[in-house]
Design an enzyme around this catalytic site. Structure first.
Site, PDB file in Angstrom:
ATOM      1  N   GLY A   1       0.835  -1.191   0.000  1.00  0.00           N
ATOM      2  CA  GLY A   1       0.000   0.000   0.000  1.00  0.00           C
ATOM      3  C   GLY A   1       0.873   1.245   0.000  1.00  0.00           C
ATOM      4  O   GLY A   1       0.589   2.223  -0.696  1.00  0.00           O
ATOM      5  N   THR A   2       1.946   1.183   0.763  1.00  0.00           N
ATOM      6  CA  THR A   2       2.875   2.315   0.829  1.00  0.00           C
ATOM      7  C   THR A   2       3.463   2.615  -0.551  1.00  0.00           C
ATOM      8  O   THR A   2       3.507   3.772  -0.981  1.00  0.00           O
ATOM      9  CB  THR A   2       4.012   1.988   1.830  1.00  0.00           C
TER      10      THR A   2
ATOM     11  N   ASN B   1      -7.330   4.379   9.081  1.00  0.00           N
ATOM     12  CA  ASN B   1      -6.854   3.137   9.680  1.00  0.00           C
ATOM     13  C   ASN B   1      -6.960   3.101  11.201  1.00  0.00           C
ATOM     14  O   ASN B   1      -7.082   2.041  11.786  1.00  0.00           O
ATOM     15  CB  ASN B   1      -5.406   2.879   9.250  1.00  0.00           C
TER      16      ASN B   1
ATOM     17  N   GLN C   1      -7.906   0.389   3.799  1.00  0.00           N
ATOM     18  CA  GLN C   1      -8.744  -0.128   4.888  1.00  0.00           C
ATOM     19  C   GLN C   1     -10.189  -0.369   4.465  1.00  0.00           C
ATOM     20  O   GLN C   1     -10.942  -1.010   5.207  1.00  0.00           O
ATOM     21  CB  GLN C   1      -8.718   0.826   6.088  1.00  0.00           C
TER      22      GLN C   1
ATOM     23  N   SER D   1      -4.508  -2.996  -0.902  1.00  0.00           N
ATOM     24  CA  SER D   1      -3.425  -3.908  -0.556  1.00  0.00           C
ATOM     25  C   SER D   1      -3.950  -5.289  -0.186  1.00  0.00           C
ATOM     26  O   SER D   1      -5.023  -5.412   0.402  1.00  0.00           O
ATOM     27  CB  SER D   1      -2.654  -3.302   0.618  1.00  0.00           C
TER      28      SER D   1
ATOM     29  N   HIS E   1      -2.763  -7.776   1.955  1.00  0.00           N
ATOM     30  CA  HIS E   1      -2.727  -8.393   3.285  1.00  0.00           C
ATOM     31  C   HIS E   1      -3.763  -7.829   4.261  1.00  0.00           C
ATOM     32  O   HIS E   1      -3.908  -8.334   5.359  1.00  0.00           O
ATOM     33  CB  HIS E   1      -1.318  -8.319   3.880  1.00  0.00           C
TER      34      HIS E   1
ATOM     35  N   THR F   1      10.098  -7.567 -12.074  1.00  0.00           N
ATOM     36  CA  THR F   1       9.416  -8.827 -12.373  1.00  0.00           C
ATOM     37  C   THR F   1       8.203  -8.982 -11.472  1.00  0.00           C
ATOM     38  O   THR F   1       8.298  -8.791 -10.266  1.00  0.00           O
ATOM     39  CB  THR F   1      10.393 -10.014 -12.185  1.00  0.00           C
TER      40      THR F   1
ATOM     41  N   CYS G   1       2.403   1.052  12.267  1.00  0.00           N
ATOM     42  CA  CYS G   1       3.578   1.690  11.701  1.00  0.00           C
ATOM     43  C   CYS G   1       4.235   2.661  12.663  1.00  0.00           C
ATOM     44  O   CYS G   1       5.388   2.983  12.520  1.00  0.00           O
ATOM     45  CB  CYS G   1       3.215   2.421  10.411  1.00  0.00           C
TER      46      CYS G   1
END
Lengths: 138, 381
Positions: free
Chosen positions: B69-70, B149, B177, B197, B199, B235, B323
């Site tokens: 996401g970052t 978040n 989120q 994202s 995860h 890749t 974070c």
């Protein structure tokens, strides 16, 4: 002692001694007015942790010591360990306890928590100063 | 263990793991390779892209895969900044963004861009009137997150999109989120750039995407072999992309009943906490929120101490965002909402997930009331 972190639970981050002093802090609460020979405070709750600390001195030694803390686990554990280290010491011996002594006794604390241990040392020194001022003022 | 930190990350779902294994074990070729073995990997990747595009409501050519996401936030914000720097140097964001957006804007500020950070109200919602008033001829991008978040507050992004569209200004939203938790349709949302994202929705770590509306000018941040239409060289993580498709499918299939169930558990958690523990404050309670998130201040004690007390009992929760854990500063989100530092210091975030059960809520509330009363009994306040 306890410097090897356990591979289970929160002790991965904190040592067993830190968890122990956080979960079962020693010498908590306030001393009664008539028992208090010195009072010290450190930190500012508007910008972080705050610690209040009371001492009773008998025969030149710290007979009773207690603290209250608005703080993170590091602040609670280091304050608790500080009171354990100071109990029974002369005020001069107690004054020479450093934040490194407290951290060593806890088997280390995470780098970003090291500043917490200063609170206890400062509050104790201020309580000892307060006692001396009380004696001077009679 | 009871895991109430699903906004930090979620467990990989077995169905997702199964969908990834063929690309780790057998079909591991480079999708850019010129032989059939490579084509197989490329086909799998493009099929996954189609599945995701269909679910989120966009064209396959509008999805750029990347690692997090970052990274997706960086590609969007730096990409627009560098593509449009000759048109203007003003970017608008909010005070409650994830560090991925805030720190990227700060870096651009050092490079000479002018950044406006919109305030939020007491419920953590961005001030749209202020946004409108901040727009100028120099403005090239607005970046406001979808769901916060820390508090779960859902920002008025449809309104923001309507304003930016009218003015011809690009709009990026970090929907990390909200994707999978809200019935999103990217094309209908109106944003030009959308970050999500894997995860956070039971997919693997290391895979995320950026929706880039057709025609959006974007300078590549990562250069190299020209993958992802030149917007993100490197890749491709084929197994991750396959896993992301499976996770997105799963989230959208089960979204409605699952979110209703989780929302009821969250409400129950809050009701029980406020009933059994005095002097608490539920943050952003009057804002529309994603159904899994609860952010609660326990007055007179430190949130990190509550989190450690819970950890000892095998319960995972956090203070604000993962974070910034270890940062002695209280949450920038809660401070932006007008809470005092002292209040903000007592905040704990609970983020429920598909594994959360009713019993977990009872266990957590019981654990909390013990921990809070113990900490309050030694509090100096």
């Amino acid at each position: 002692m306890d410097s090897e972190p356990d591979r289970k639970g929160p002790v991965l981050f904190y040592t067993k001694a830190v968890i122990d002093h956080f979960m079962n802090p020693r010498n908590t609460g306030e001393l009664a007015e008539q028992d208090t020979d010195g009072f010290g405070m450190a930190g500012d709750p508007e910008c972080g942790d705050q610690l209040k600390l009371w001492i009773k001195v008998h025969g030149g030694r710290i007979e009773k010591i207690s603290f209250k803390s608005f703080g993170c686990p590091g602040a609670i554990a280091t304050s608790s360990m500080l009171t354990a280290l100071a109990t029974g010491k002369t005020t001069e011996e107690a004054r020479s306890i450093t934040d490194d002594d407290v951290i060593e006794a806890l088997g280390g604390i995470p780098e970003n928590k090291k500043h917490c241990s200063l609170l206890g040392v400062r509050a104790l020194q201020s309580a000892i100063n307060d006692r001396e001022a009380r004696i001077r003022e009679g | 263990m009871i895991y109430l930190d699903n906004n930090a990350t979620t467990p990989l779902h077995p169905r997702v793991l199964d969908s990834m294994m063929p690309f780790l074990r057998d079909c591991w070729a480079n999708p850019s390779s010129p032989y059939r073995f490579g084509h197989q990997a490329r086909d799998a990747m493009e099929k996954a892209r189609e599945r995701i595009a269909k679910r989120v409501g966009c064209k396959t050519t509008e999805l750029v895969f990347c690692s997090s996401g970052t990274e997706s936030d960086n590609i969007a914000i730096r990409g627009v900044a560098h593509a449009l720097s000759s048109k203007g140097g003003h970017i608008i964001t909010s005070t409650i963004e994830h560090p991925a957006v805030l720190d990227t804007c700060k870096a651009l500020e050092r490079d000479g861009f002018r950044i406006t950070r919109l305030p939020v109200n007491r419920d953590g919602l961005v001030d749209v009137a202020m946004l409108e008033a901040s727009l100028c001829n120099e403005t090239i991008l607005v970046s406001v997150m979808h769901a916060n978040n820390e508090t779960g507050a859902i920002q008025p992004i449809e309104k923001i999109a309507a304003i930016t569209k009218k003015r011809g200004i690009l709009f990026h939203t970090d929907a990390v989120q909200s994707t999978g938790k809200l019935p999103l349709h990217f094309d209908g949302l109106g944003a030009d750039l959308i970050t999500f994202s894997g995860h956070k929705l039971h997919g693997p770590k290391g895979i995320a995407a950026l929706f880039v509306r057709t025609g959006t000018p974007l300078a590549p941040v990562i250069s190299g072999g020209g993958q992802e239409r030149g917007l993100r060289a490197g890749t491709e993580h084929v197994a991750g992309i396959a896993g992301l498709a499976e996770a997105v499918d799963m989230a959208f299939e089960e979204q409605e009943p699952e979110n209703r169930r989780i929302g009821l558990l969250r409400d129950r958690l809050e009701k029980q906490i406020t009933a059994s523990i005095k002097d608490t404050r539920i943050n952003a309670v009057h804002a529309p929120r994603i159904p899994n998130t609860s952010n609660i201040c326990f007055h007179g004690i430190d949130g990190e101490s509550v989190v450690l007390g819970l950890d000892v009992l095998d319960i995972c929760a956090s203070t604000g965002s993962a974070c910034s854990t270890g940062d002695p500063e209280p949450s920038h989100v809660l401070l932006a909402m007008g809470l005092s530092r002292r209040e903000a210091q007592g905040a704990v975030r609970f983020s429920l997930g598909r594994d959360t059960k009713e019993d977990d809520v009872n266990t957590v509330v019981q654990a909390l009331s013990g921990i809070v009363s113990r900490l309050r009994s030694i509090s100096s306040l």
